[in-house]
Design an enzyme around this catalytic site. Structure first.
Site, PDB file in Angstrom:
ATOM      1  N   GLU A  89       0.926  -1.071   0.051  1.00 14.84           N
ATOM      2  CA  GLU A  89       0.065  -0.160   0.193  1.00 14.84           C
ATOM      3  C   GLU A  89       0.878   1.207   0.055  1.00 14.84           C
ATOM      4  O   GLU A  89       2.101   1.262  -0.098  1.00 14.84           O
ATOM      5  CB  GLU A  89      -0.917  -0.055   1.164  1.00 14.84           C
ATOM      6  CG  GLU A  89      -1.825  -1.327   1.048  1.00 14.84           C
ATOM      7  CD  GLU A  89      -2.833  -1.435   2.392  1.00 14.84           C
ATOM      8  OE1 GLU A  89      -3.331  -0.193   2.829  1.00 14.84           O
ATOM      9  OE2 GLU A  89      -3.249  -2.455   2.688  1.00 14.84           O
ATOM     10  N   LYS A 144       0.290   3.913  -4.996  1.00 14.71           N
ATOM     11  CA  LYS A 144       0.876   2.734  -5.179  1.00 14.71           C
ATOM     12  C   LYS A 144       1.634   2.648  -6.111  1.00 14.71           C
ATOM     13  O   LYS A 144       2.145   1.544  -6.803  1.00 14.71           O
ATOM     14  CB  LYS A 144      -0.338   1.494  -5.355  1.00 14.71           C
ATOM     15  CG  LYS A 144      -1.263   1.662  -4.039  1.00 14.71           C
ATOM     16  CD  LYS A 144      -1.982   0.536  -4.111  1.00 14.71           C
ATOM     17  CE  LYS A 144      -3.051   0.385  -2.930  1.00 14.71           C
ATOM     18  NZ  LYS A 144      -4.283  -0.478  -2.970  1.00 14.71           N
TER      19      LYS A 144
END
Length: 265
Positions: free
Chosen positions: A3, A51
């Site tokens: 993440e 990301k």
């Protein structure tokens, strides 16, 4: 699943090893980029966005990578056996005189002009970990949340077009922290700013934790209250944590929650 916090840590480690150094080896084992020659370019810095990672070079080009579900960047000493990068899963190799960065199982790879980076991420929402998120990005993220209406708030948090960087771990943990049922319609969540800032603060703790490798492996500085704890007792009330599913196939994602604590809207 990497993440936004993991990408920030990856960028930090890649910068520490490569920034300001000239590439003596560069292999892009990717069909659309196999003929690109980066040898001789000097690494300026690696910049994360949500990301995504952009490794920028002094010749005006950027290497864009996305880890997807299983990707990673590993730093090894140049000249060691690991630096040979013989695994069939290696997708990129960037080597300087001292360090070699090896990209395993990368999910996306492009080489673009640095000025054109926006063509790859322009559709995304504000980066929740950007320095200016509280002053600028938050307002834009709130506008995008307001457009989602009856979409469950868990799915809105996972939508990178709304706010970039939040994945299943921080969606679950921030919803738990605010005592929100994951399938509450976005329009019924009364304090979205606090929810988004909670996700940011949890991720900031992870970014600040030590980073032993470029991927950000190691302690995230986060106590998991519900994520990946299905069937185990809630640390607050003792009710077994439940594993739900957000989104529809093939984009479904697990969301863990406490059915007792998370009933508020």
């Amino acid at each position: 699943m990497p993440e936004g916090d993991i990408l920030r840590r990856a960028a930090r480690s890649l910068d520490a090893a490569l920034a300001g150094q000239q590439l003596v080896r560069a292999e892009l084992r990717w069909p659309s980029a196999a003929g690109v020659d980066l040898v001789g370019a000097t690494v300026v810095r690696t910049v994360p966005y949500g990301k995504h990672l952009f490794t920028r070079f002094d010749d005006g080009r950027s290497l864009h990578t996305h880890l997807r579900m299983e990707g990673s960047w590993r730093l090894v000493r140049t000249g060691t056996s690991e630096a040979r990068a013989r695994s069939p899963w290696v997708r990129a190799v960037l080597g300087t005189a001292q360090w070699t960065a090896v990209g395993h199982r990368l999910g996306m790879l492009d080489v673009v002009r640095t000025d054109d980076e926006h063509t790859l991420i322009g559709h995304l929402g504000p980066d929740v970990l950007a320095d200016d998120f509280p002053q600028l990005g938050l307002a834009e993220a709130l506008r995008r949340v307001s457009e989602r209406g009856d979409v469950p708030i868990a799915e809105v948090l996972l939508d990178q077009r709304v706010c970039a960087g939040i994945g299943t771990l921080y969606a679950a943990e921030s919803l738990y922290a605010r005592r929100l049922w994951p399938w509450t319609p976005a329009a019924e969540v009364t304090d979205v700013p606090t929810l988004l800032m909670t996700a940011r603060r949890l991720m900031e703790r992870s970014v600040a934790a030590p980073t032993p490798t470029a991927t950000g492996d190691g302690p995230r500085g986060l106590t998991s209250w519900v994520h990946d704890r299905a069937g185990r007792p809630c640390l607050r009330c003792g009710t077994p944590v439940v594993r739900g599913v957000a989104r529809r196939p093939p984009m479904e994602r697990p969301i863990f929650y406490c059915p007792t604590c998370q009933t508020g809207r």
